[in-house]
Design a protein around this motif. Structure first.
Motif, mmCIF file in Angstrom:
data_model
loop_
_atom_site.group_PDB
_atom_site.id
_atom_site.type_symbol
_atom_site.label_atom_id
_atom_site.label_comp_id
_atom_site.label_asym_id
_atom_site.label_seq_id
_atom_site.Cartn_x
_atom_site.Cartn_y
_atom_site.Cartn_z
ATOM 1 N N UNK A 1 -11.156 -11.415 11.095
ATOM 2 C CA UNK A 1 -10.753 -11.282 12.500
ATOM 3 C C UNK A 1 -9.314 -10.802 12.662
ATOM 4 N N UNK A 2 -8.584 -10.655 11.554
ATOM 5 C CA UNK A 2 -7.203 -10.163 11.642
ATOM 6 C C UNK A 2 -7.213 -8.647 11.817
ATOM 7 N N UNK A 3 -6.034 -8.079 12.005
ATOM 8 C CA UNK A 3 -5.945 -6.632 12.234
ATOM 9 C C UNK A 3 -5.595 -5.845 10.974
ATOM 10 N N UNK A 4 -5.827 -6.419 9.784
ATOM 11 C CA UNK A 4 -5.455 -5.688 8.565
ATOM 12 C C UNK A 4 -6.489 -4.641 8.180
ATOM 13 N N UNK A 5 -7.711 -4.760 8.716
ATOM 14 C CA UNK A 5 -8.707 -3.713 8.503
ATOM 15 C C UNK A 5 -9.354 -3.719 7.141
ATOM 16 N N UNK A 6 -9.427 -4.861 6.493
ATOM 17 C CA UNK A 6 -10.064 -4.956 5.178
ATOM 18 C C UNK A 6 -11.065 -6.102 5.225
ATOM 19 N N UNK A 7 -12.266 -5.836 4.726
ATOM 20 C CA UNK A 7 -13.276 -6.886 4.688
ATOM 21 C C UNK A 7 -13.179 -7.635 3.366
ATOM 22 N N UNK A 8 -13.085 -8.954 3.437
ATOM 23 C CA UNK A 8 -12.984 -9.749 2.215
ATOM 24 C C UNK A 8 -14.336 -9.893 1.518
ATOM 25 N N UNK A 9 -14.281 -10.038 0.200
ATOM 26 C CA UNK A 9 -15.498 -10.368 -0.551
ATOM 27 C C UNK A 9 -15.146 -11.558 -1.428
ATOM 28 N N UNK A 10 -16.103 -12.510 -1.542
ATOM 29 C CA UNK A 10 -15.802 -13.701 -2.325
ATOM 30 C C UNK A 10 -16.921 -14.009 -3.298
ATOM 31 N N UNK A 11 -16.558 -14.744 -4.353
ATOM 32 C CA UNK A 11 -17.526 -15.154 -5.370
ATOM 33 C C UNK A 11 -17.743 -16.668 -5.337
ATOM 34 N N UNK A 12 -17.328 -17.315 -4.240
ATOM 35 C CA UNK A 12 -17.467 -18.755 -4.117
ATOM 36 C C UNK A 12 -16.197 -19.505 -4.506
ATOM 37 N N UNK A 13 -15.346 -18.865 -5.315
ATOM 38 C CA UNK A 13 -14.092 -19.492 -5.743
ATOM 39 C C UNK A 13 -12.872 -18.702 -5.273
ATOM 40 N N UNK A 14 -12.972 -17.378 -5.380
ATOM 41 C CA UNK A 14 -11.852 -16.496 -5.053
ATOM 42 C C UNK A 14 -12.282 -15.465 -4.020
ATOM 43 N N UNK A 15 -11.295 -14.940 -3.314
ATOM 44 C CA UNK A 15 -11.549 -13.882 -2.339
ATOM 45 C C UNK A 15 -10.810 -12.644 -2.831
ATOM 46 N N UNK A 16 -11.514 -11.528 -2.804
ATOM 47 C CA UNK A 16 -10.908 -10.248 -3.187
ATOM 48 C C UNK A 16 -10.783 -9.359 -1.958
ATOM 49 N N UNK A 17 -9.629 -8.722 -1.854
ATOM 50 C CA UNK A 17 -9.411 -7.707 -0.824
ATOM 51 C C UNK A 17 -9.133 -6.400 -1.555
ATOM 52 N N UNK A 18 -10.004 -5.427 -1.369
ATOM 53 C CA UNK A 18 -9.818 -4.138 -2.013
ATOM 54 C C UNK A 18 -9.341 -3.148 -0.964
ATOM 55 N N UNK A 19 -8.189 -2.569 -1.213
ATOM 56 C CA UNK A 19 -7.575 -1.640 -0.278
ATOM 57 C C UNK A 19 -8.132 -0.242 -0.525
ATOM 58 N N UNK A 20 -8.768 0.352 0.481
ATOM 59 C CA UNK A 20 -9.258 1.719 0.304
ATOM 60 C C UNK A 20 -8.090 2.706 0.326
ATOM 61 N N UNK A 21 -8.337 3.872 -0.254
ATOM 62 C CA UNK A 21 -7.328 4.921 -0.169
ATOM 63 C C UNK A 21 -7.175 5.310 1.298
ATOM 64 N N UNK A 22 -5.967 5.519 1.731
ATOM 65 C CA UNK A 22 -5.731 5.913 3.118
ATOM 66 C C UNK A 22 -6.018 7.397 3.291
ATOM 67 N N UNK A 23 -6.650 7.734 4.417
ATOM 68 C CA UNK A 23 -6.861 9.148 4.727
ATOM 69 C C UNK A 23 -5.538 9.730 5.220
ATOM 70 N N UNK A 24 -5.456 11.036 5.211
ATOM 71 C CA UNK A 24 -4.241 11.713 5.674
ATOM 72 C C UNK A 24 -3.966 11.367 7.142
ATOM 73 N N UNK A 25 -5.040 11.312 7.939
ATOM 74 C CA UNK A 25 -4.890 10.986 9.361
ATOM 75 C C UNK A 25 -4.355 9.560 9.535
#
Length: 191
Positions: free
Chosen positions: A90-114
């Motif tokens: 629900x934050x404005x960082x624009x990344x969807x978290x994924x978790x394995x039950x213990x840890x949460x990973x945030x993977x930053x996509x490459x930014x487009x030129x725009x």
């Protein structure tokens, strides 16, 4: 600046504190802008509803950077993983978290030129807003100095000298703000 008068010294100290706060605020704002690289500071503003208490995420977990585009959030209390996922989503960082039950990973996509251009516009506006705040602080201290002159605490020569000192402080703060902007812009535009 060898200011002897306590009233004048107080006015200058207040001005310097306000100017420093404005530049530090800009620095903090720029740290939270996502630039395509994993940066733990982007999570500084995320607050999780933890047992009914709003708690900053960085006080609930260990946040590490395993590679250039991933953040790993290791919660101290894994029962809060759903609440943390919800807060991040629900934050404005624009990344969807994924978790394995213990840890949460945030993977930053490459930014487009725009997106890079949009981020640069956003940080430019933030920097300009900070400059407006700095100029307003200068206006306020100039009014305070003129009031001291009117109250016969200082002379006309003192006013001229103080105006130069005030301008030097402003110029230095604006230079710092510009450097922060340029550094962040370079980071965003780096592919």
């Amino acid at each position: 600046m060898g200011i002897e008068n306590p009233q004048v010294k107080s006015v200058f100290e207040k001005y310097e504190v306000q100017v420093t706060k404005a530049v530090e605020h800009l620095k903090g704002d720029l740290l939270t802008v996502r630039a395509g690289r994993a940066n733990p500071q982007i999570l500084n503003k995320i607050v999780v509803d933890y047992y009914g208490t709003p708690t900053p995420l960085n006080q609930m977990a260990n946040i590490t950077v395993p590679d250039a585009r991933t953040l790993l959030i290791s919660l101290w209390d894994t029962s809060a993983i759903k609440d943390v996922n919800k807060a991040i989503s629900s934050s404005d960082i624009g990344i969807n978290p994924s978790d394995d039950g213990k840890n949460i990973r945030l993977t930053f996509p490459q930014l487009t030129e725009e997106r890079r251009r949009d981020l640069c516009k956003q940080i430019k506006k933030t920097t300009e807003d900070t400059k407006v705040v700095l100029r307003n602080e200068r206006r306020d201290i100039l009014e305070a100095v003129k009031k001291l002159k009117k109250d016969n605490v200082i002379t006309e020569d003192d006013v001229a000298s103080f105006e130069k000192d005030i301008q030097k402080i402003l110029d230095k703060a604006i230079e710092s703000a510009e450097k922060l902007f340029k550094d962040k812009e370079a980071e965003i535009l780096e592919v």
